[in-house]
Design a protein around this motif. Sequence first.
Motif, PDB file in Angstrom:
ATOM      1  N   LEU A   1       0.828  -1.211   0.000  1.00  0.00           N
ATOM      2  CA  LEU A   1       0.000   0.000   0.000  1.00  0.00           C
ATOM      3  C   LEU A   1       0.861   1.260   0.000  1.00  0.00           C
ATOM      4  N   ARG A   2       1.990   1.203   0.689  1.00  0.00           N
ATOM      5  CA  ARG A   2       2.897   2.363   0.646  1.00  0.00           C
ATOM      6  C   ARG A   2       3.495   2.530  -0.741  1.00  0.00           C
ATOM      7  N   ALA A   3       3.837   1.404  -1.380  1.00  0.00           N
ATOM      8  CA  ALA A   3       4.383   1.477  -2.734  1.00  0.00           C
ATOM      9  C   ALA A   3       3.371   2.060  -3.714  1.00  0.00           C
ATOM     10  N   LEU A   4       2.087   1.767  -3.497  1.00  0.00           N
ATOM     11  CA  LEU A   4       1.022   2.298  -4.349  1.00  0.00           C
ATOM     12  C   LEU A   4       0.633   3.727  -3.983  1.00  0.00           C
ATOM     13  N   ARG A   5       1.191   4.211  -2.887  1.00  0.00           N
ATOM     14  CA  ARG A   5       0.952   5.582  -2.412  1.00  0.00           C
ATOM     15  C   ARG A   5      -0.514   5.843  -2.076  1.00  0.00           C
ATOM     16  N   VAL A   6      -1.132   4.858  -1.450  1.00  0.00           N
ATOM     17  CA  VAL A   6      -2.507   5.056  -0.987  1.00  0.00           C
ATOM     18  C   VAL A   6      -2.575   5.132   0.534  1.00  0.00           C
ATOM     19  N   MET A   7      -1.454   4.894   1.219  1.00  0.00           N
ATOM     20  CA  MET A   7      -1.448   5.047   2.671  1.00  0.00           C
ATOM     21  C   MET A   7      -1.530   6.528   3.028  1.00  0.00           C
ATOM     22  N   PRO A   8      -2.259   6.870   4.078  1.00  0.00           N
ATOM     23  CA  PRO A   8      -2.346   8.277   4.484  1.00  0.00           C
ATOM     24  C   PRO A   8      -0.984   8.810   4.926  1.00  0.00           C
ATOM     25  N   PRO A   9      -0.729  10.107   4.740  1.00  0.00           N
ATOM     26  CA  PRO A   9       0.537  10.687   5.209  1.00  0.00           C
ATOM     27  C   PRO A   9       0.561  10.772   6.730  1.00  0.00           C
ATOM     28  N   ALA A  10       1.750  10.902   7.286  1.00  0.00           N
ATOM     29  CA  ALA A  10       1.909  10.959   8.741  1.00  0.00           C
ATOM     30  C   ALA A  10       1.144  12.124   9.359  1.00  0.00           C
ATOM     31  N   SER A  11       0.933  13.181   8.580  1.00  0.00           N
ATOM     32  CA  SER A  11       0.247  14.363   9.117  1.00  0.00           C
ATOM     33  C   SER A  11      -1.208  14.091   9.481  1.00  0.00           C
ATOM     34  N   GLU A  12      -1.781  12.986   8.982  1.00  0.00           N
ATOM     35  CA  GLU A  12      -3.175  12.666   9.297  1.00  0.00           C
ATOM     36  C   GLU A  12      -3.311  11.877  10.596  1.00  0.00           C
ATOM     37  N   PHE A  13      -2.188  11.436  11.176  1.00  0.00           N
ATOM     38  CA  PHE A  13      -2.229  10.587  12.359  1.00  0.00           C
ATOM     39  C   PHE A  13      -1.796  11.345  13.609  1.00  0.00           C
ATOM     40  N   GLU A  14      -2.332  10.904  14.728  1.00  0.00           N
ATOM     41  CA  GLU A  14      -1.944  11.438  16.035  1.00  0.00           C
ATOM     42  C   GLU A  14      -1.761  10.260  16.981  1.00  0.00           C
ATOM     43  N   ARG A  15      -0.690  10.317  17.784  1.00  0.00           N
ATOM     44  CA  ARG A  15      -0.400   9.233  18.718  1.00  0.00           C
ATOM     45  C   ARG A  15      -0.256   9.781  20.131  1.00  0.00           C
ATOM     46  N   GLU A  16      -0.744   9.004  21.100  1.00  0.00           N
ATOM     47  CA  GLU A  16      -0.581   9.348  22.511  1.00  0.00           C
ATOM     48  C   GLU A  16      -0.334   8.058  23.292  1.00  0.00           C
ATOM     49  N   VAL A  17       0.658   8.079  24.175  1.00  0.00           N
ATOM     50  CA  VAL A  17       0.910   6.964  25.085  1.00  0.00           C
ATOM     51  C   VAL A  17       0.512   7.430  26.476  1.00  0.00           C
ATOM     52  N   THR A  18      -0.418   6.730  27.095  1.00  0.00           N
ATOM     53  CA  THR A  18      -0.995   7.178  28.356  1.00  0.00           C
ATOM     54  C   THR A  18      -1.454   5.969  29.160  1.00  0.00           C
ATOM     55  N   ASP A  19      -1.868   6.211  30.400  1.00  0.00           N
ATOM     56  CA  ASP A  19      -2.389   5.102  31.206  1.00  0.00           C
ATOM     57  C   ASP A  19      -3.911   5.047  31.192  1.00  0.00           C
ATOM     58  N   SER A  20      -4.554   6.083  30.635  1.00  0.00           N
ATOM     59  CA  SER A  20      -6.016   6.070  30.511  1.00  0.00           C
ATOM     60  C   SER A  20      -6.432   7.003  29.391  1.00  0.00           C
ATOM     61  N   TRP A  21      -7.570   6.714  28.783  1.00  0.00           N
ATOM     62  CA  TRP A  21      -8.061   7.511  27.647  1.00  0.00           C
ATOM     63  C   TRP A  21      -9.578   7.503  27.692  1.00  0.00           C
ATOM     64  N   ARG A  22     -10.172   8.698  27.578  1.00  0.00           N
ATOM     65  CA  ARG A  22     -11.626   8.836  27.711  1.00  0.00           C
ATOM     66  C   ARG A  22     -12.107   9.850  26.684  1.00  0.00           C
ATOM     67  N   VAL A  23     -13.105   9.469  25.875  1.00  0.00           N
ATOM     68  CA  VAL A  23     -13.675  10.377  24.887  1.00  0.00           C
ATOM     69  C   VAL A  23     -15.194  10.258  24.895  1.00  0.00           C
ATOM     70  N   ARG A  24     -15.836  11.323  24.458  1.00  0.00           N
ATOM     71  CA  ARG A  24     -17.271  11.256  24.191  1.00  0.00           C
ATOM     72  C   ARG A  24     -17.452  11.151  22.683  1.00  0.00           C
ATOM     73  N   VAL A  25     -18.155  10.138  22.242  1.00  0.00           N
ATOM     74  CA  VAL A  25     -18.459   9.939  20.830  1.00  0.00           C
ATOM     75  C   VAL A  25     -19.759  10.662  20.528  1.00  0.00           C
ATOM     76  N   GLN A  26     -19.699  11.636  19.631  1.00  0.00           N
ATOM     77  CA  GLN A  26     -20.855  12.469  19.335  1.00  0.00           C
ATOM     78  C   GLN A  26     -21.832  11.742  18.401  1.00  0.00           C
ATOM     79  N   PRO A  27     -23.127  12.022  18.535  1.00  0.00           N
ATOM     80  CA  PRO A  27     -24.083  11.447  17.581  1.00  0.00           C
ATOM     81  C   PRO A  27     -23.838  12.014  16.188  1.00  0.00           C
ATOM     82  N   GLY A  28     -24.125  11.214  15.171  1.00  0.00           N
ATOM     83  CA  GLY A  28     -23.906  11.665  13.801  1.00  0.00           C
ATOM     84  C   GLY A  28     -24.299  10.599  12.811  1.00  0.00           C
ATOM     85  N   ALA A  29     -23.797  10.740  11.585  1.00  0.00           N
ATOM     86  CA  ALA A  29     -24.158   9.804  10.513  1.00  0.00           C
ATOM     87  C   ALA A  29     -23.485   8.453  10.678  1.00  0.00           C
ATOM     88  N   ALA A  30     -22.358   8.413  11.379  1.00  0.00           N
ATOM     89  CA  ALA A  30     -21.640   7.152  11.556  1.00  0.00           C
ATOM     90  C   ALA A  30     -22.394   6.237  12.515  1.00  0.00           C
TER      91      ALA A  30
END
Length: 316
Positions: free
Chosen positions: A253-282
């Motif tokens: 996939l990288r050779a075909l250049r269809v993988m997203p660029p690094a700028s689209e990703f975010e990484r965090e290393v933590t001991d806990s993670w909490r989010v609210r998922v908003q209602p929507g089309a998904a």
Amino acid sequence: MPDETSPARPDGEGLLLLVNSRAGEAVVRADPLPEIRARLPRARVRELGPDDDLDDVVAEAMAGGDPPRVLGVLGGDGSVSRMAHLARAHDVPLFVVPGGTFNHFARSAGLDDVDAALAAFAAGRLREVTVAELSIDDGDPITVLNAVSLGNYPQFLAERTERASLGKWLGGVGAIFSALREGRPVRVSRDGRTATIWSAFVGVGRNDPQRHAMMQRVTLDDPVLDVRLHHARGSRVRAMASLAFGRRTLQVLRALRVMPPASEFEREVTDSWRVRVQPGAAPAVYVHDGELEQASPSGFVLAVRAVPAGLRVYAP
């Protein structure tokens, strides 16, 4: 670290092993039960029928006059994860025999096949491993061994489940085309910040930084969560490409250049993670250890925390 004392005997006395015969339907292999019964003659081995509930079977055994001292499971990641939860609830070790399609946790633990699992049990080799606990809307926690996911991957699994009659391979192909046409990003809020993402993966322990889709953990005792967000800045094609987790697939996939660029990703290393998922089309769905779950379409709070030394498991 290994524990020198095993609560069960090498011949299986003290072990209750439950067999999910429905796991790993896409894998062709010899029936492992004759070898298991021969090497663990004193174990209680029970094959689960279509109407059997794993929780009920364990509860019944634990309430009996001779409760098991070890809980074991022959099955895929979903069955292993559920049995891990019960082993923690009853404060007993877990014995894992790989019997699914991918066996992500078993492979991380060095249990590549039935022989490796039986050898670890016979040697009494117990290891303390980090697990995660997942809760939805502050409900009761669920034990997680590998990863939790939001967004594209749960949507893909939901589409594949609808095509279950076609089998995993054909159903998966149909699910991919559906996701490429109709996949929807998810809006999540955390600490006053809102983001629109294609997907989120929360892995147990630090994982390969080159991957986004963390299906299989790298270590057993790293006491953290590795969180990866794929922000919805690119196409659905890129969103689906980011779900690849095999090394060869990633290279292609990288050779075909269809993988997203690094700028689209975010990484965090933590001991806990909490989010609210908003209602929507998904669709309001999420996945833990390959198990697809439904949540409230009006939005929900997803929280994950790492639990160091949360489980004892037989492993080399």
